[in-house]
Scaffold this active site. Structure first.
Site, PDB file in Angstrom:
ATOM      1  N   PRO A 127       0.831  -1.204   0.000  1.00  0.00           N
ATOM      2  CA  PRO A 127       0.000   0.000   0.000  1.00  0.00           C
ATOM      3  C   PRO A 127       0.873   1.265   0.000  1.00  0.00           C
ATOM      4  O   PRO A 127       1.908   1.300   0.671  1.00  0.00           O
ATOM      5  CB  PRO A 127      -0.798  -0.106   1.303  1.00  0.00           C
ATOM      6  CG  PRO A 127      -0.616  -1.487   1.795  1.00  0.00           C
ATOM      7  CD  PRO A 127       0.626  -2.043   1.186  1.00  0.00           C
ATOM      8  N   GLY A 131       3.417   3.790   5.396  1.00  0.00           N
ATOM      9  CA  GLY A 131       4.496   3.416   6.306  1.00  0.00           C
ATOM     10  C   GLY A 131       5.089   2.042   6.046  1.00  0.00           C
ATOM     11  O   GLY A 131       5.841   1.517   6.864  1.00  0.00           O
ATOM     12  N   LEU A 132       4.784   1.439   4.888  1.00  0.00           N
ATOM     13  CA  LEU A 132       5.327   0.097   4.601  1.00  0.00           C
ATOM     14  C   LEU A 132       6.442   0.138   3.548  1.00  0.00           C
ATOM     15  O   LEU A 132       6.843  -0.899   3.020  1.00  0.00           O
ATOM     16  CB  LEU A 132       4.212  -0.861   4.177  1.00  0.00           C
ATOM     17  CG  LEU A 132       3.203  -1.233   5.271  1.00  0.00           C
ATOM     18  CD1 LEU A 132       2.186  -2.232   4.753  1.00  0.00           C
ATOM     19  CD2 LEU A 132       3.900  -1.810   6.504  1.00  0.00           C
ATOM     20  N   GLY A 133       6.922   1.326   3.238  1.00  0.00           N
ATOM     21  CA  GLY A 133       8.124   1.432   2.397  1.00  0.00           C
ATOM     22  C   GLY A 133       7.871   1.231   0.912  1.00  0.00           C
ATOM     23  O   GLY A 133       8.780   0.819   0.182  1.00  0.00           O
ATOM     24  N   SER A 134       6.666   1.554   0.451  1.00  0.00           N
ATOM     25  CA  SER A 134       6.328   1.309  -0.957  1.00  0.00           C
ATOM     26  C   SER A 134       7.318   1.969  -1.927  1.00  0.00           C
ATOM     27  O   SER A 134       7.823   1.324  -2.856  1.00  0.00           O
ATOM     28  CB  SER A 134       4.889   1.802  -1.188  1.00  0.00           C
ATOM     29  OG  SER A 134       4.718   2.286  -2.468  1.00  0.00           O
ATOM     30  N   ALA A 136      10.429   3.032  -1.518  1.00  0.00           N
ATOM     31  CA  ALA A 136      11.780   2.453  -1.466  1.00  0.00           C
ATOM     32  C   ALA A 136      11.790   1.051  -2.077  1.00  0.00           C
ATOM     33  O   ALA A 136      12.757   0.659  -2.736  1.00  0.00           O
ATOM     34  CB  ALA A 136      12.275   2.404  -0.019  1.00  0.00           C
ATOM     35  N   ALA A 137      10.700   0.306  -1.886  1.00  0.00           N
ATOM     36  CA  ALA A 137      10.656  -1.057  -2.436  1.00  0.00           C
ATOM     37  C   ALA A 137      10.577  -1.028  -3.961  1.00  0.00           C
ATOM     38  O   ALA A 137      11.255  -1.809  -4.641  1.00  0.00           O
ATOM     39  CB  ALA A 137       9.470  -1.812  -1.845  1.00  0.00           C
ATOM     40  N   ASP A 178      14.571   3.156   5.572  1.00  0.00           N
ATOM     41  CA  ASP A 178      13.724   2.377   4.645  1.00  0.00           C
ATOM     42  C   ASP A 178      14.570   1.709   3.568  1.00  0.00           C
ATOM     43  O   ASP A 178      14.469   0.502   3.330  1.00  0.00           O
ATOM     44  CB  ASP A 178      12.686   3.284   3.965  1.00  0.00           C
ATOM     45  CG  ASP A 178      11.530   3.636   4.870  1.00  0.00           C
ATOM     46  OD1 ASP A 178      11.691   3.514   6.096  1.00  0.00           O
ATOM     47  OD2 ASP A 178      10.468   4.035   4.357  1.00  0.00           O
TER      48      ASP A 178
END
Ligand code: PMV
Length: 339
Positions: A127, A131-134, A136-137, A178
């Site tokens: 998402p 805050g789940l690092g989208s 950077a991923a 991140d």
């Protein structure tokens, strides 16, 4: 592939990168304190590269990401037509410069980077802005994919450095946590500017990650904390020192395999994040619901004011806690085991 200009391979290349969660220490980490982050492999970004038609240049297809003009996903665009600060354009250009570099001669990188004919397809189940690092991923998956496509095997720190440049576009003054945890894909103990420390996890940590459904701008929240810190430096330094102490204790508890102690420290960290001013009614409701359902500890994760919270649970209570979180308003929950 030697030190010369690498050749593009005709085949299809695929690379992935996980999401991430900050277990403890967000915000204080921007001010030089330690933080602990873990990869969340249950969600991921994927980049796929195939050869494009001759003379077409680099094209991007990003079905799940907003377009450079901010419009919703599903767009395809030519790299050169994107704004200079487009995150995907930035990571592609940085990666090409890094992995096409003619290292033996020291020739200017810019002279050597051609406009290859490539189609880069990016998808993500992470998402966005929660805050789940989208961001950077996605950048990590693209950088890895370009490297692999060129026959390179980059070290995590090389990928992390490239992705950090993209993080600056997203966040302004990122700590670098991140890009580090996503590039290393291991639990890390992170201090800004210091060597990354891989954390050994003595006993698996079971996390239920719950999404408030509220989009949060890391740049805005971090900027707001900075204004508060400037207005009240002594008080905020004191709060960051308290978080620092919690993170150090948590590191030992994680290494010794004591999830109960980790849970208590997560609770304490959440209270400090409330005091700092980065929680929200929705986050507090989910944290309370998780604790009442028997979580070992619960806290917001990442910038706050929205996004996700974490509940540390005994594995056999995970579904009970997840159900309680959904009843309390979570729009989705992820179960993730960290070891
Ligand atoms: O919102 P996220 O997951 O990108 O996390 C931000 C973490 C902060 O500590 C608030 C900022 C940073 O750069 O470390």
């Amino acid at each position: 592939m030697g030190d010369g200009i690498a050749q593009f391979q005709p085949q299809t290349t695929v690379a992935t990168a996980p999401g991430k969660a900050i277990l403890l220490g967000e915000h204080a980490v921007v001010y030089g304190r330690p933080a602990i982050a873990v990869p969340v492999t249950d969600v991921q970004a994927t980049a796929t590269i195939t050869a494009g038609g001759r003379g077409t240049g680099v094209h991007l297809v990003a079905a799940d990401l907003p377009a450079p003009d901010g419009s919703p996903g599903g767009h395809r665009y030519r790299l050169r037509d994107a704004p200079d600060d487009d995150p995907l354009r930035t990571i592609v250009e940085l990666s090409l410069a890094a992995f096409l570099r003619k290292r033996s001669t020291g020739t200017e990188v810019g002279d050597l980077v051609p406009d290859p004919d490539l189609l880069i397809d990016v998808t993500s189940t992470i998402p966005i802005a929660r805050g789940l690092g989208s961001g950077a991923a996605v950048a990590t998956a693209v950088a890895r994919c370009l490297a692999f496509h060129l026959g390179r095997s980059p070290q995590p720190d090389e990928i992390s450095r490239l992705v950090y440049e993209v993080e600056k576009l997203h966040h302004g003054t990122p700590s670098g946590i991140d890009n580090s945890v996503i590039a290393y894909e291991q639990p890390i103990y992170f201090v800004r500017g210091e060597r990354i420390m891989r954390l050994s996890v003595g006993a698996p940590l079971s996390l239920v990650i719950a999404d408030t459904g509220v989009v949060s701008s890391t740049r805005e929240v971090v900027g707001d904390v900075r204004r508060r810190w400037q207005a009240n430096t002594e008080r905020y330094e004191g709060l960051f020192d308290e978080i620092d102490a919690i993170v150090r204790l948590a590191r030992s508890a994680i290494e010794r395999g004591e999830p109960r102690a980790v849970g208590r420290l997560m609770d304490d960290d959440h209270e400090l994040l409330v005091t700092i001013g980065v929680s929200s009614p929705q986050l507090n409701t989910l944290v309370d619901a998780a604790r009442k359902a028997g979580a070992l500890g619960a806290k917001l994760s990442g910038a706050g004011r929205g996004g996700n919270m974490l509940a540390l649970v005994e594995p056999d209570r995970a579904s009970i806690v997840a159900t309680a979180l959904q009843k309390a308003g979570a729009v989705s929950t992820i179960f993730s085991q960290i070891s």
